[in-house]
Design a protein around this motif. Sequence first.
Motif: not given
Lengths: 79, 192
Positions: B45-46, B49-50, B52-53, B70, B74
Amino acid sequence: VPKKGSLEGAHRDVEQKACKKITSTMHGKINNKRVASPDNMEIQARLGQKLRILYQDLVDEPIPKTFLKLLNELEKWER
Amino acid sequence: MGAIVASRTNRGTTRERLVSLIPTLRAFAISLCGDPCLADDLVQETLVKAWGHLDSFKEGTNLKAWLITILRNTFLSECRKRRREVEDGDGEHDLAINPEQFGKMDLNDLLAALTKLPPEQRVALILIAAERFTYEEVAKICGCSIGTIKSRINRARRKLADLLDIKSAEEFGPDVMCSAILSHTTGIRRRE
């Protein structure tokens, strides 16, 4: 003997248990309060050591292939 | 067009840097949740997210600290969601793990004890004691003051010793590491 109710609830059980075993190793507590005795410091130093060994063992594990696949997928989606 | 190509090239480099930090993220995640499967979900998940950002990551700043932040966020939101644990609470009821002899303590006992600490204390302890971030860095990662981090560390250390039912440093068995490193990293001077 520690006064009941003079302890923070959070540590009561532990303190009581510990106080039952008044031994030479108990000099980490004076009047039932924790103090930075040499033995406590030694315990903490050794705990820190164990923690770093544990952590390094985890860092040294090989990277599961699923993560590399995941990054490949993320790159594909972007295109 | 050129900009897009350049951006992709940067991402290629970033990908390599992400890969190089996966072992750290996994170690952090496993020591946080004590379960390799849950930990890998957390790392996954990290990474998503990373990725995507990445645009919000400032080049030249600390990528490791950014990823750790992050993962930490989470993890904590997962904890809140599941309400398994209460932040900074004291779940004292199932305290002692009671290894027969701490000298023979398995690292698994330590991992188990670690996961019984309140989540915020766990995060702080791992980042300071194992990952070797500074108090300032950890305060930034956790979005709180240095004083709060110090307090969490102190509580975590005490509780860990309680959980493992350690009464004396002698229970650790013979010392195997350089004491100078310890006194440096823990800020504690060993008894002479």
